[in-house]
Scaffold this motif. Structure first.
Motif, PDB file in Angstrom:
ATOM      1  N   PRO A  69       0.922 -47.400 -14.116  1.00 27.16           N
ATOM      2  CA  PRO A  69       1.229 -47.953 -15.441  1.00 27.16           C
ATOM      3  C   PRO A  69       2.624 -48.565 -15.527  1.00 27.16           C
ATOM      4  CG  PRO A  69       0.192 -45.793 -15.639  1.00 27.16           C
ATOM      5  CD  PRO A  69       0.519 -45.979 -14.193  1.00 27.16           C
ATOM      6  N   VAL A  70       3.568 -48.007 -14.792  1.00 25.57           N
ATOM      7  CA  VAL A  70       4.918 -48.575 -14.777  1.00 25.57           C
ATOM      8  C   VAL A  70       4.898 -49.962 -14.153  1.00 25.57           C
ATOM      9  CG1 VAL A  70       7.267 -48.281 -13.910  1.00 25.57           C
ATOM     10  CG2 VAL A  70       5.972 -46.293 -14.694  1.00 25.57           C
ATOM     11  N   LEU A  71       4.152 -50.112 -13.051  1.00 29.25           N
ATOM     12  CA  LEU A  71       4.059 -51.396 -12.382  1.00 29.25           C
ATOM     13  C   LEU A  71       3.352 -52.431 -13.253  1.00 29.25           C
ATOM     14  CD1 LEU A  71       3.064 -50.126  -8.815  1.00 29.25           C
ATOM     15  CD2 LEU A  71       5.331 -50.807  -9.616  1.00 29.25           C
ATOM     16  N   ALA A  72       2.346 -51.993 -14.012  1.00 32.00           N
ATOM     17  CA  ALA A  72       1.580 -52.920 -14.844  1.00 32.00           C
ATOM     18  C   ALA A  72       2.300 -53.267 -16.140  1.00 32.00           C
ATOM     19  CB  ALA A  72       0.214 -52.327 -15.163  1.00 32.00           C
ATOM     20  N   ALA A  73       3.202 -52.406 -16.598  1.00 30.42           N
ATOM     21  CA  ALA A  73       3.819 -52.591 -17.919  1.00 30.42           C
ATOM     22  C   ALA A  73       4.588 -53.896 -18.011  1.00 30.42           C
ATOM     23  CB  ALA A  73       4.738 -51.410 -18.222  1.00 30.42           C
ATOM     24  N   ALA A  74       5.329 -54.237 -16.973  1.00 29.60           N
ATOM     25  CA  ALA A  74       6.104 -55.486 -17.018  1.00 29.60           C
ATOM     26  C   ALA A  74       5.179 -56.697 -17.088  1.00 29.60           C
ATOM     27  CB  ALA A  74       7.019 -55.587 -15.797  1.00 29.60           C
ATOM     28  N   LEU A  75       4.049 -56.658 -16.366  1.00 29.59           N
ATOM     29  CA  LEU A  75       3.092 -57.771 -16.413  1.00 29.59           C
ATOM     30  C   LEU A  75       2.501 -57.928 -17.811  1.00 29.59           C
ATOM     31  CD1 LEU A  75       1.194 -57.378 -13.032  1.00 29.59           C
ATOM     32  CD2 LEU A  75       2.592 -59.319 -13.727  1.00 29.59           C
ATOM     33  N   VAL A  76       2.176 -56.806 -18.448  1.00 24.06           N
ATOM     34  CA  VAL A  76       1.661 -56.871 -19.817  1.00 24.06           C
ATOM     35  C   VAL A  76       2.732 -57.450 -20.739  1.00 24.06           C
ATOM     36  CG1 VAL A  76       0.772 -55.531 -21.748  1.00 24.06           C
ATOM     37  CG2 VAL A  76       0.088 -54.939 -19.414  1.00 24.06           C
TER      38      VAL A  76
END
Length: 469
Positions: A69-76
């Motif tokens: 989720p940390v890795l995906a958060a910036a993309l979101v």
């Protein structure tokens, strides 16, 4: 004697023609450096979590799945920022939107340095992503609107490759900071650099001349800027400044303007092109080392292949820019897309021959080619998206395309996990990339508002005026 008594008669000034006739130096060169640094620092912050991930896993005692989720958060956050902060450039101005974006990036990075849990870090990375998503469409729009025609595609491409350059710079900075100061220092650096850049842009960077031309109250500012660009004193506040482009329906604002009559189909096709392109790019970035190591290649070789893909992408971006000047964007984007699909099919088909650790020459050449194709198309699409919309909706159009495209990056994270299972081979991975690239090619081929080629005579004359050899 009053100023009005000695002022020359008012003139109608074609702003775009004035810019195209200016040399690429002075103000326009400074703007290029500001936009390049914006994306270099963006590249640093985009990849910051990747640099510190091993330290996070050790300090917090979490698994890779818990870090996802940390890795995906910036993309979101980048998707949301591109859609919403990106469009501020059309209402507030490119300069203001870029400064705001950099301040949001700095705030998110600074908060990340003080995160105590994965949940907090994911939230702070989302905030960072908002700023990152808002900066790229406005940097692209600003560079398009300052650059003379003959070097426009090249300068936009040079700006965009600031992202991988920032990643390389960030890796080197992290290598020096992590052993001595820990992972929080990397985020501190990621906050300080954008904050200093925001201050420098506030002090020294001018607003887009085409944006100023849409606001009569700022005609004095525009006249001074055009005089600086042209190194003359021929332009005055009482002149009439015009930009020769089709205006959108004023009753439509924001995202609604992108669906005005004549733009609706191209908007949807552009979104599909970005979605497929960013899906392919992030699939390679996030999963290539895992896929290659899964078929028996040592990790150093897998990482070398990833490096070659990036280097191929940088080279492909500049070839793409030159090709668009000569033959227009439709032909060159289609040619690169077809090449990318064929190379992906080759990798999916000939696993036994190509993935032999004893002879990697053919594999590295193909990896460079697929990087040049897929990453080259990505950079070309930025120029196309900025060209497709008039000044009144340019940042909104680029931002919306990027926002939708980021969804492709998020989808690739989950799709890559499905097709990169141990023992599954490379065929599902590269076959999937080939299929996505075909979708991208169809969308690009159907799109209407491509960049036309610059006439040969115009290239030579404008190149001489722009000071380009």
């Amino acid at each position: 004697m009053t100023e009005s008594a000695i002022a020359p008669p008012a003139a109608s000034v074609p702003v775009t023609q004035v810019i195209d006739g200016c040399e690429f130096r002075g103000v326009s060169l400074h703007v290029f450096l500001f936009t390049l640094l914006t994306l270099v620092f963006d590249g640093f912050d985009i990849q910051a979590v990747g640099f510190v991930a091993p330290a996070l896993l050790g300090e917090w005692g979490i698994t890779r799945a818990e870090l996802s989720p940390v890795l995906a958060a910036a993309l979101v956050g980048m998707a949301a920022g591109a859609m919403f902060i990106g469009r501020l450039g059309d209402s507030w101005g490119r300069r203001t939107a870029l400064i705001v974006s950099m301040m949001v990036v700095a705030a998110g990075a600074l908060l990340s340095a003080y995160a105590r849990t994965p949940g907090e870090l994911a939230l702070f990375r989302f905030i960072t992503g908002l700023g990152l998503g808002g900066s790229l469409p406005n940097a692209t729009s600003l560079m398009v609107e300052f650059a003379p025609l003959v070097v426009r595609n090249l300068l936009v491409t040079s700006t965009i490759v600031g992202v991988p350059i920032g990643g390389m710079v960030g890796a080197e900075v992290a290598a020096h900071l992590l052993p001595t100061f820990g992972w929080r220092s990397v985020f501190m650096a990621g906050a300080l650099l954008p904050l200093l850049l925001a201050l420098a842009m506030w002090l020294w960077m001018p607003e887009s001349p085409r944006y100023l031309a849409r606001h009569a109250k700022r005609s004095g500012e525009l006249a001074q800027l055009l005089n600086r660009l042209s190194h003359t004193d021929r332009y005055h506040a009482h002149d009439t400044f015009v930009i020769a482009e089709q205006a959108l329906d004023k009753r439509r604002e924001g995202l609604g303007a992108l669906f005005a009559p004549g733009y609706r189909a191209d908007t949807l096709l552009l979104w599909m092109s970005f979605l497929a392109s960013i899906f392919g790019v992030y699939a390679l970035f996030n999963w290539l080392p895992t896929v290659l190591s899964g078929v028996g290649l040592p990790m150093p070789i897998a990482l070398r292949c990833a490096l070659v893909v990036n280097l191929g992408g940088v080279l492909g971006a500049f070839v793409m820019a030159s090709g668009m000047n000569r033959i227009g964007s439709r032909k060159v984007l289609l040619a690169f897309s077809v090449m990318g699909a064929l190379l992906a099919i080759t990798l999916a088909t000939f696993q036994r021959a190509l993935f032999d650790p004893s002879d990697l020459t053919a594999l590295l050449i193909i990896m460079a080619g697929i990087g040049a194709a897929i990453l080259g198309v990505q950079t070309g699409l930025y120029s196309v998206s900025a060209h497709a919309y008039p000044t009144s909706a340019r940042a909104t159009g680029v931002g919306a395309a990027l926002g939708v495209g980021r969804l492709g990056g998020i989808l690739s994270a989950f799709a890559g996990a499905l097709v990169s299972t141990p023992g599954g081979g490379v065929a599902p991975f590269f076959g999937g990339i080939a299929a996505v690239v075909v979708v991208m090619a169809v969308s690009i081929g159907t799109f209407g508002r491509h960049i036309p080629p610059v006439p040969r005579q115009a290239r030579h004359s404008e190149r001489a005026r722009a000071g380009v050899s």
